[in-house]
Design a protein around this motif. Structure first.
Motif, PDB file in Angstrom:
ATOM      1  N   ALA A  40       0.734  -1.236  -0.042  1.00  0.00           N
ATOM      2  CA  ALA A  40       0.165   0.093  -0.021  1.00  0.00           C
ATOM      3  C   ALA A  40       0.723   1.242  -0.024  1.00  0.00           C
ATOM      4  O   ALA A  40       0.695   2.050  -0.667  1.00  0.00           O
ATOM      5  CB  ALA A  40      -0.938   0.211   1.128  1.00  0.00           C
ATOM      6  N   ALA A  41       1.899   1.170   0.738  1.00  0.00           N
ATOM      7  CA  ALA A  41       2.576   2.522   0.929  1.00  0.00           C
ATOM      8  C   ALA A  41       3.283   2.761  -0.535  1.00  0.00           C
ATOM      9  O   ALA A  41       3.634   3.780  -0.819  1.00  0.00           O
ATOM     10  CB  ALA A  41       3.779   2.307   1.986  1.00  0.00           C
ATOM     11  N   GLU A  44       1.874   4.956  -2.878  1.00  0.00           N
ATOM     12  CA  GLU A  44       1.801   6.178  -2.831  1.00  0.00           C
ATOM     13  C   GLU A  44       3.232   7.218  -3.000  1.00  0.00           C
ATOM     14  O   GLU A  44       2.986   8.288  -2.845  1.00  0.00           O
ATOM     15  CB  GLU A  44       1.617   6.317  -1.144  1.00  0.00           C
ATOM     16  N   ALA A  59       9.694   2.044   6.607  1.00  0.00           N
ATOM     17  CA  ALA A  59       8.613   2.447   7.616  1.00  0.00           C
ATOM     18  C   ALA A  59       7.653   1.472   7.776  1.00  0.00           C
ATOM     19  O   ALA A  59       6.969   1.287   8.748  1.00  0.00           O
ATOM     20  CB  ALA A  59       7.847   3.793   6.975  1.00  0.00           C
TER      21      ALA A  59
ATOM     22  N   VAL B  29       7.202   9.583   6.082  1.00  0.00           N
ATOM     23  CA  VAL B  29       6.488   8.653   6.843  1.00  0.00           C
ATOM     24  C   VAL B  29       5.104   9.417   7.206  1.00  0.00           C
ATOM     25  O   VAL B  29       3.829   8.965   7.205  1.00  0.00           O
ATOM     26  CB  VAL B  29       7.042   8.397   8.169  1.00  0.00           C
ATOM     27  N   PHE B  31       3.698  11.623   5.544  1.00  0.00           N
ATOM     28  CA  PHE B  31       2.686  11.618   4.288  1.00  0.00           C
ATOM     29  C   PHE B  31       2.051  10.243   4.084  1.00  0.00           C
ATOM     30  O   PHE B  31       0.863  10.050   3.821  1.00  0.00           O
ATOM     31  CB  PHE B  31       3.599  11.861   3.006  1.00  0.00           C
ATOM     32  N   LEU B  32       2.973   9.199   4.372  1.00  0.00           N
ATOM     33  CA  LEU B  32       2.170   7.759   4.116  1.00  0.00           C
ATOM     34  C   LEU B  32       1.204   7.561   5.295  1.00  0.00           C
ATOM     35  O   LEU B  32       0.150   6.880   5.003  1.00  0.00           O
ATOM     36  CB  LEU B  32       3.436   6.675   4.290  1.00  0.00           C
ATOM     37  N   ARG B  35      -1.942   8.990   4.083  1.00  0.00           N
ATOM     38  CA  ARG B  35      -2.699   8.387   3.161  1.00  0.00           C
ATOM     39  C   ARG B  35      -3.024   7.292   3.397  1.00  0.00           C
ATOM     40  O   ARG B  35      -4.006   6.668   2.895  1.00  0.00           O
ATOM     41  CB  ARG B  35      -1.530   8.189   1.720  1.00  0.00           C
ATOM     42  N   LEU B  36      -2.381   6.210   4.072  1.00  0.00           N
ATOM     43  CA  LEU B  36      -2.661   5.030   4.482  1.00  0.00           C
ATOM     44  C   LEU B  36      -3.543   4.881   5.427  1.00  0.00           C
ATOM     45  O   LEU B  36      -4.117   3.875   5.884  1.00  0.00           O
ATOM     46  CB  LEU B  36      -1.393   4.090   4.848  1.00  0.00           C
TER      47      LEU B  36
END
Lengths: 458, 298
Positions: A40-41, A44, A59, B29, B31-32, B35-36
């Motif tokens: 998923a990451a 992005e 991460a 991170v 940002f992620l 988004r997630l």
């Protein structure tokens, strides 16, 4: 989540799984949910930015600093191998720069130094190639990559900054960045080798050494201290944790009844006995003889840390005879000062440099016999190598009899125990536990054992 | 969710706009996470700006910040919710005479009698918030287990009331000083970010951002010294906030240079342990005396 592994990453998914497999083989606990997150990451971030790609992966996958270190090592190796394999399969060769003859070495040196100071990755890589081309001209390639890297570095006159230098040498460059440049050199050399031989070198698992305790004491003292500092924090919170865990309380009948008088004999308020945490009294004996030199620096710093963590701690160092260094540790903050003082004037009668365990027990017993009681813990740090002298296990038995617990930490791998002049077996039966301790992990196990023991009531 | 965070660069700029210069990985991170919709576990030594990151994120995204400071013995009554039993009691007393038990029972376990604590607050807010769970490593392991439901499903089960689902998805940050190993279960649900002390260049930028009036060469010198002090084996190395404090102190004192005298006078802004003071004075102070004293007379 529903999109994970479907659309744009379909070709990539098996590769990532492969990568995850490699991480698992190195002992990382990696769950499926983490992999799904990773997919998923990755949707992005843009894949063209190597840093972003790597950070996003890290991460979601590497959840501690230790994991992160393994991740870095594996990531670099795995993706490098994957690309090289692909290149081999598709028979792609890179164009090498071959104008090596025309390069001015002096100018190149200046450029490289500049690039390292600025720390731009791409430039360093290009320059690493140039350096290899220019260096190759001199025909000094040894065939061993590690050797070549160092030769090129020296030919370029690159020096790392020495820590704590009064005036920085204008020629030197930051150490970390220099390491980065060396990595590029190594990589480019490897790449050249793969192209020449048309095969990938066999994959090896990470060496245990990469994770073992730093064995070169002086240069890695900082690393040892980091480990010890962490251990110290753990020790501090562990005792807190234990207080939290102990749920059972002991009723104080007398006070409860007394208190109930104010409510007409009805015990409205129940009074329990206050918890008295056990204050362990620690006696630590540390072997500082030559047979454990590399380990003893480490042990001394452990000792140093323990002094901060435990109020009641008496420490002793010994070689042929024993001497108490409790005061020294309490007085000196800096570890260097402590080790210097121990080396010079702690009064360790280091006549022959050979440990005499039998004599040490005898002296220890006379020194502390009145202070040893069932609440005290004796910890011995040593390799139990008596140099052929009488081990006097009977005296050791008397020590362990008087003390509540006796623990032994041995810096040698278990394999070497009882070989040669090691007599650990003679002492083992009198110890509550004998621990092999030469990696950080083992040290942590020991600390756990030590603090867990505190939980048992005196 | 807000549409404000579209790319890593934007996150970085937004954070900078609210006074936080994020490193590459921190921005990514963050940002992620947005988004997630996953919580972030931020670890690192004390004073590298873990908590500040959460605050800056709240400012940058214009969200409310709800903070849960963890400590030993923190329990669900303090973190999730508690029944307001005084109010419940009052309610029963006022209506006791003419209402049946059934109605009262239903009544007193309504939302009206619920005291929401930070975690419940965080997910019950209409507008998305930034939820900061600070120093999670200070709590017991049992507490971590309690967090799992909130962190993965953004819901809280209250036995008497049912499941409270999040009205909006909060951006969750957990910080830890790594004083104990967190459970695998918790880690698995989070993104991981390790924050370390910034390098000299970034720290200089940070100091300049927060004390813009400070002379640049002086700021550079200050950062150099702070970085040098961090190299020493101290009980508590100076944090970023402390180097900013020091910069401000120097501004107030109108210092033109950090010489030995000035250093000794203001040392206590960055070093806060008796034994550390000695070490620093000895190791760094002397060096300053030599280096700058020479320059001044020359």
């Amino acid at each position: 989540m529903e999109s994970a592994g479907s659309r744009p990453v379909s070709g990539f998914a098996p590769r990532l799984l492969d990568f995850a497999g490699e991480l698992r083989r190195e002992g990382m606990a990696l769950g499926t949910s983490e992999l799904l997150d990773a997919f998923a990451a990755l949707q992005e971030v843009s894949w063209t930015e190597q840093e972003d790609f790597k950070e996003a992966l890290a991460a979601t996958i590497a959840k501690s600093q230790e994991d992160r270190r393994v991740f870095e090592l594996i990531f670099d190796r795995w993706f490098f191998r994957a690309t090289e394999q692909r290149a081999l399969d598709e028979e792609v060769t890179e164009e090498r720069y071959d104008g090596g003859e025309n390069l001015d070495f002096g100018e190149l040196r200046e450029q490289i130094r500049q690039a390292i100071r600025e720390g731009s990755d791409g430039e360093m890589r290009d320059l690493a190639r140039l350096a290899i081309a220019a260096f190759g001209r001199q025909g000094e390639g040894s065939g061993v990559i590690g050797v070549d890297v160092q030769r090129i570095r020296r030919a370029l006159g690159l020096k790392g900054e020495t820590a704590g230098a009064e005036l920085p040498d204008p020629e030197s460059v930051p150490r970390e960045r220099l390491k980065g440049f060396e990595r590029h050199l190594r990589r480019e050399l490897e790449r050249g080798l793969i192209e020449r031989t048309q095969a990938l070198p066999p994959a090896r698992p990470l060496r245990e050494l990469d994770r073992a305790l730093p064995s070169n004491p002086l240069s890695d003292l900082a690393a040892v201290h980091r480990v010890v500092a962490q251990m110290k924090r753990r020790l501090a919170t562990q005792s807190h944790e234990m207080r939290g865990h102990r749920k059972s309380e002991v009723l104080d009948m007398r006070r409860t009844l007394r208190h109930s008088l104010s409510t007409g004999g009805v015990p409205v308020e129940v009074i329990t006995k206050p918890r008295r945490p056990r204050r362990p009294e620690l006696f630590v004996l540390c072997d500082v003889s030559t047979s454990v030199t590399s380990a003893s620096v480490f042990f001394l710093s452990v000792l140093h840390a323990l002094h901060d963590a435990f109020r009641k701690l008496r420490s002793f160092v010994f070689v042929e005879r024993i001497s108490e260094v409790t005061e020294l540790f309490e007085r000196e903050r800096s570890f260097q000062a402590v080790s210097r003082a121990i080396a010079t004037d702690a009064g360790v009668a280091d006549v022959s440099g050979y440990t005499d365990y039998g004599r040490v027990w005898q002296e220890f017993l006379t020194m502390v016999i009145d202070d040893l009681d069932p609440r005290s813990t004796v910890i011995v740090l040593g390799d139990a190598r008596t140099n052929g002298r009488e081990p006097h296990a009977d005296i050791f038995a008397r020590i362990s009899e008087r003390a509540g617990r006796t623990l032994w930490i041995n810096p040698e791998p278990r394999l070497y125990w009882n070989y040669g002049d090691s007599v650990i077996q003679a002492y083992e039966s009198y110890c509550e536990g004998v621990f092999e301790c030469w990696t950080v992990k083992q040290l942590e196990e020991f600390v756990r054992a030590l603090t867990e023991g505190q939980r048992t009531p005196a | 969710m807000g549409s404000e965070l579209q790319s890593v660069e934007e996150v970085k700029e937004a954070l900078a706009g609210s006074g936080y210069l994020a490193g590459e990985s921190a921005a990514l991170v963050a940002f992620l996470a947005s988004r997630l919709g996953k919580p972030v576990l931020v670890e690192g030594p004390a004073g590298v700006g873990k908590t500040e990151l959460a605050k800056a994120l709240a400012r940058a995204t214009e969200r409310k910040l709800i903070r849960l400071q963890c400590y030993e013995g923190l329990d669900e009554a303090k973190a999730l919710y508690e029944w307001n039993y005084r109010k419940q009691l009052l309610r029963i007393q006022t209506e006791a005479a003419d209402t049946g038990w059934e109605t009262v029972k239903d009544d007193i376990f309504g939302e009206e009698f619920l005291l929401s604590r930070p975690l419940l607050q965080g997910i019950a807010e209409e507008e998305p918030v930034v939820l900061l769970i600070d120093e999670i490593d200070k709590t017991d392991q049992e507490f971590e287990a309690m967090l799992l439901e909130v962190l993965s499903d953004f819901q809280i089960s209250i036995p008497e009331l049912g499941v409270v689902k999040a009205k909006s998805q909060p951006l969750v940050l957990l910080t830890s000083n790594n004083s104990r190993e967190l459970t695998e279960a918790l880690k698995r649900r989070c993104l991981y970010l390790w924050l370390d002390y910034p390098d000299a260049k970034r720290e200089l930028e940070i100091v300049r951002l927060h004390a813009p009036e400070l002379d640049e060469t002086l700021a550079r010198r200050l950062v150099e010294i702070v970085q040098m002090v961090r190299q020493l084996d101290l009980k508590k190395p100076p944090s970023i906030a402390e180097s900013i404090d020091w910069a401000r102190a120097l501004l107030l004192l109108g210092a033109e240079d950090i010489d030995q005298e000035m250093f000794e006078k203001t040392l206590t802004t960055i070093v806060k342990h008796r034994s550390d003071l000695d070490t620093v004075a000895e190791r760094v102070g002397v060096k300053l005396g030599d280096g700058i004293g020479g320059l001044k007379t020359g």
